[in-house]
Structures are given as C-alpha cells and as structure tokens.
Design an enzyme around this catalytic site. Sequence first.
Site, PDB file in Angstrom:
ATOM      1  N   ASP A   1      84.661  27.215  51.801  1.00  0.00           N
ATOM      2  CA  ASP A   1      85.469  28.053  50.914  1.00  0.00           C
ATOM      3  C   ASP A   1      86.905  27.562  50.841  1.00  0.00           C
ATOM      4  O   ASP A   1      87.392  26.864  51.737  1.00  0.00           O
ATOM      5  CB  ASP A   1      85.433  29.515  51.344  1.00  0.00           C
ATOM      6  CG  ASP A   1      86.098  29.776  52.686  1.00  0.00           C
ATOM      7  OD1 ASP A   1      85.841  29.012  53.638  1.00  0.00           O
ATOM      8  OD2 ASP A   1      86.881  30.748  52.799  1.00  0.00           O
TER       9      ASP A   1
ATOM     10  N   ASP B   1      91.635  21.594  52.138  1.00  0.00           N
ATOM     11  CA  ASP B   1      91.348  22.605  53.148  1.00  0.00           C
ATOM     12  C   ASP B   1      90.182  23.437  52.637  1.00  0.00           C
ATOM     13  O   ASP B   1      90.381  24.376  51.876  1.00  0.00           O
ATOM     14  CB  ASP B   1      92.596  23.458  53.378  1.00  0.00           C
ATOM     15  CG  ASP B   1      92.396  24.581  54.367  1.00  0.00           C
ATOM     16  OD1 ASP B   1      91.400  24.563  55.098  1.00  0.00           O
ATOM     17  OD2 ASP B   1      93.248  25.497  54.399  1.00  0.00           O
TER      18      ASP B   1
ATOM     19  N   GLU C   1      85.786  31.195  55.792  1.00  0.00           N
ATOM     20  CA  GLU C   1      86.764  30.968  56.861  1.00  0.00           C
ATOM     21  C   GLU C   1      88.145  31.425  56.449  1.00  0.00           C
ATOM     22  O   GLU C   1      88.908  31.958  57.262  1.00  0.00           O
ATOM     23  CB  GLU C   1      86.779  29.480  57.237  1.00  0.00           C
ATOM     24  CG  GLU C   1      87.575  29.153  58.500  1.00  0.00           C
ATOM     25  CD  GLU C   1      89.034  28.792  58.231  1.00  0.00           C
ATOM     26  OE1 GLU C   1      89.770  28.525  59.201  1.00  0.00           O
ATOM     27  OE2 GLU C   1      89.454  28.767  57.043  1.00  0.00           O
ATOM     28  N   GLU C   2      88.477  31.231  55.184  1.00  0.00           N
ATOM     29  CA  GLU C   2      89.832  31.542  54.714  1.00  0.00           C
ATOM     30  C   GLU C   2      90.137  33.040  54.737  1.00  0.00           C
ATOM     31  O   GLU C   2      91.306  33.425  54.682  1.00  0.00           O
ATOM     32  CB  GLU C   2      90.036  30.998  53.294  1.00  0.00           C
ATOM     33  CG  GLU C   2      90.016  29.482  53.190  1.00  0.00           C
ATOM     34  CD  GLU C   2      91.211  28.817  53.853  1.00  0.00           C
ATOM     35  OE1 GLU C   2      92.060  29.528  54.423  1.00  0.00           O
ATOM     36  OE2 GLU C   2      91.293  27.587  53.790  1.00  0.00           O
TER      37      GLU C   2
ATOM     38  N   ASP D   1      89.272  20.340  60.615  1.00  0.00           N
ATOM     39  CA  ASP D   1      90.044  21.199  59.719  1.00  0.00           C
ATOM     40  C   ASP D   1      91.535  21.141  60.040  1.00  0.00           C
ATOM     41  O   ASP D   1      92.262  22.107  59.813  1.00  0.00           O
ATOM     42  CB  ASP D   1      89.527  22.650  59.838  1.00  0.00           C
ATOM     43  CG  ASP D   1      90.060  23.575  58.758  1.00  0.00           C
ATOM     44  OD1 ASP D   1      90.592  23.061  57.751  1.00  0.00           O
ATOM     45  OD2 ASP D   1      89.947  24.800  58.918  1.00  0.00           O
TER      46      ASP D   1
END
Length: 421
Positions: free
Chosen positions: A85, A151, A185-186, A208
């Site tokens: 994501d 990212d 994750e964000e 990451d």
Amino acid sequence: MKPYSFTVVDRFLRYVQIDTQSDPQSTANPSTEKQKNLSRVLVQELLDMGIADAELDPFGYVYATIPANTDKPNVPVICFCSHVDTSPDVTGAGVKPIIHYNYDGSDIILPERETPADPPQVIRLADHPDLSNQIGNDIITASGTTLLGADNKAGVAEIMDAAHYLLTHPEVKHCQIRILFTPDEEIGRGTEKVDLQRLGADFGYTIDGESLGTLEDETFSADAVKITIQGVSTHPGFAKGKLENALKIAADILAALPKDRLSPETTEEKEGFVHPTRLEGNQDKAVLEFIIRDFTVAGLLEKEHYLEDLTNRILQQYYPASTATIQVFEQYRNMKEVLDQHPAVVENALEGIRRAGLLAEQRSIRGGTDGSRLSFMGLPCPNIFAGEHAFHSRQEWVSVQDMHKAVEVIVRVAQVWEERA
C-alpha cells in the site's frame, strides 16, 4: 554477485502505476480492494519464477517460499517483507514515473502541476541532502502531481528481484526464505491479519528503509488518541449563554498545542511528538484524532497525560457544560526491546550490508514499520534500506543504483544466515 541484469527497475516502474492507496477510515481487510491488484500481479510473477506455493489470502497478504538449497541442518528460516500500500496523504492514482539519468547535482524540476497556476514541484539538493551521494546515478521520481510509491514498492521490487536472482543462481547457498507482502502498513494495520504460523519464519527483515547501507533496529513507540467532544447544541438565534460549540472546543485544543515543541515540525532525533491528524464534526459533537510518538512507553504516557490535562483545562475554563471522552489505542512499540534479545538478526544483516561493499550504519527511525509489530508478535524483524526518500510526498524519489544494492544485500543476508548456521 556474478554479473546480473537486474530486473528491479522494470518491476518497480510497473508496480508504481498500480494504485494501492490504503484508507484509514475503512474497517475492511484490506482497507481497499485495489491493493490486491498489485498483490495478484506479484503472485503471478512468483509463480512464473517457479515458486509453486505463492498465494494471496483473502485479507490481501502474499505468502511465498524460496526453498533452502543447503545441506546444513537446522538453518533458521528468514522472511523478507514489504508492504504494497501507499500513503493516504497524497494520491497514488495515475503515477507517471520518470527516470532522470546521470544526476548532476542540480535541482530536479518535475514537469506536471495540478493546475497551470500551481508552482512546480522542485526536488532541491538543499532540501534533500542525500542527493549529494547520488551524483552520476539515475534518479526515479513521479511527475509532480502524485507520490511515486517508492514507499514501499521499491522494497517490493527489490525482494522480487532478489528472489529472481536466487532462483536463477542455484550455486548461491542460502537458507529457506519466506516472502511476505502486506497491505495497510501505512495506516498501522499491516500485521493485523498476518498468520505467523502460516509464515513459519524464525527471523525477518522489512525492506522499507531510506539511505544506502542503513539498518534500523529502533523505532518510535506509537499510540493513537481519539478525543470525542460533546458540546451543548442549541439554535444559534437563541444561543446566548447556552451554546458550547464542539468545533470551537476542538479548535481551542489545537490552538493551545505548543508552537515550539512537541510537534513533528519542531522535533528531531529521539524527541517525540503529539500530532493531530483528523478533525470532523459539528457544533454538537466533534472528534479529534492524534498520533503520539516517543521512543519510550514512559514518554508516550507523559504526552497522553499532557493532552488529557490540556483538554480538561479548556473545558473547565471555557466550556463547563461540555464533556470529552479520551480513548488511547496502542499502535506499535519500539522494536529494539525485542531485537536486543536476538543480536544475530541485527549482526547478520550488518554483515550482509558490508559484503555488498557498503558502509553499514545502524539507525533509529522516526516512524514505524511492519517489523515493529512483527517483532512483538514473535518474529524479530529490523528494517533494511530500500533507497526510498521523501516518503508521502510529491517529491518522493529513489535511486536506481541504490535499488540494485538493496537487491544484493537481500541475497547477501540470506547467504550469511546459511554460512553461520
């Protein structure tokens, strides 16, 4: 590594054009179905490589295995993990990646604008000091109206290319490798539905991180705070001495936050912060949301008590008939608490970075990764660089050469675990 035609850039350029933005307001798993569009691509590419067990589960997680090719017994199983994501902060739809070849140190002016009246996005060397290490390299950016998605699609592409390398170079001895790609994750939910028993790894690494050669073994600890304000509502024409506007109460709380400390824009290094992220409501009821960050749990509690005291003081002084309910939600904790109990997971990563010809540097990260939660769930999991910079912005960039090195580091780390078993 033997001479190798990297596939990471081709993969990355394709992946960033798939919109995978997560949604913090959604209660679904994953929060947006479109994240699975990339995950399905990854599963098919893994199957095409010959990884027969690659699969996408209903919650948006991709699992796959590169079998060990060593005769040594009891070699730990290592996981490499990245998230599909992209941040909700800036749109990830319609990304047009651009490669700026042979970067010469000058400012990079991105060609597109939201409207003709908008100023162009300019990636200035003065604002991005890591660009000084990229002279002669090839820089990938978006076009100016979206984020890039490095990212964490840089990490995704690097893991995919490392898998490709290992499968086409069977002479490279390595441990069993589990691949994990996560959604959400964000928005702090990247491990919410992960099945660690199914994953079956002993140690892990998120790919990451930022600068070339860095390993992050310490993160913020993080909580979210939700303040629900119940004001006193009445008709505005008859409101004198009665109305206590919930939106004004929320505004007073925000205005009372210190201007010179406790915010992301005024802190650095090991300093934590109190950061408002959302306000919604009307004169009757308003909701304020914050994220709280500190490297220690004691620091989190101190900031949460400060926010509670501030809210109560404003209510008591100006809005005596109104109330506020304050809820605290744990998000993640500083992974160092766990990693210090498993020194090999950090030492082997640093050795892999050094074997790739890089200066290995341990850092603390003013943020968190899936590895923060995975570590506390039982999978010690520091964070290795992916080369991504200026995350969550239209000025996001990544270097082609840094991505190549990240691929090599993944391969080297797998070798180190096999050798030291």
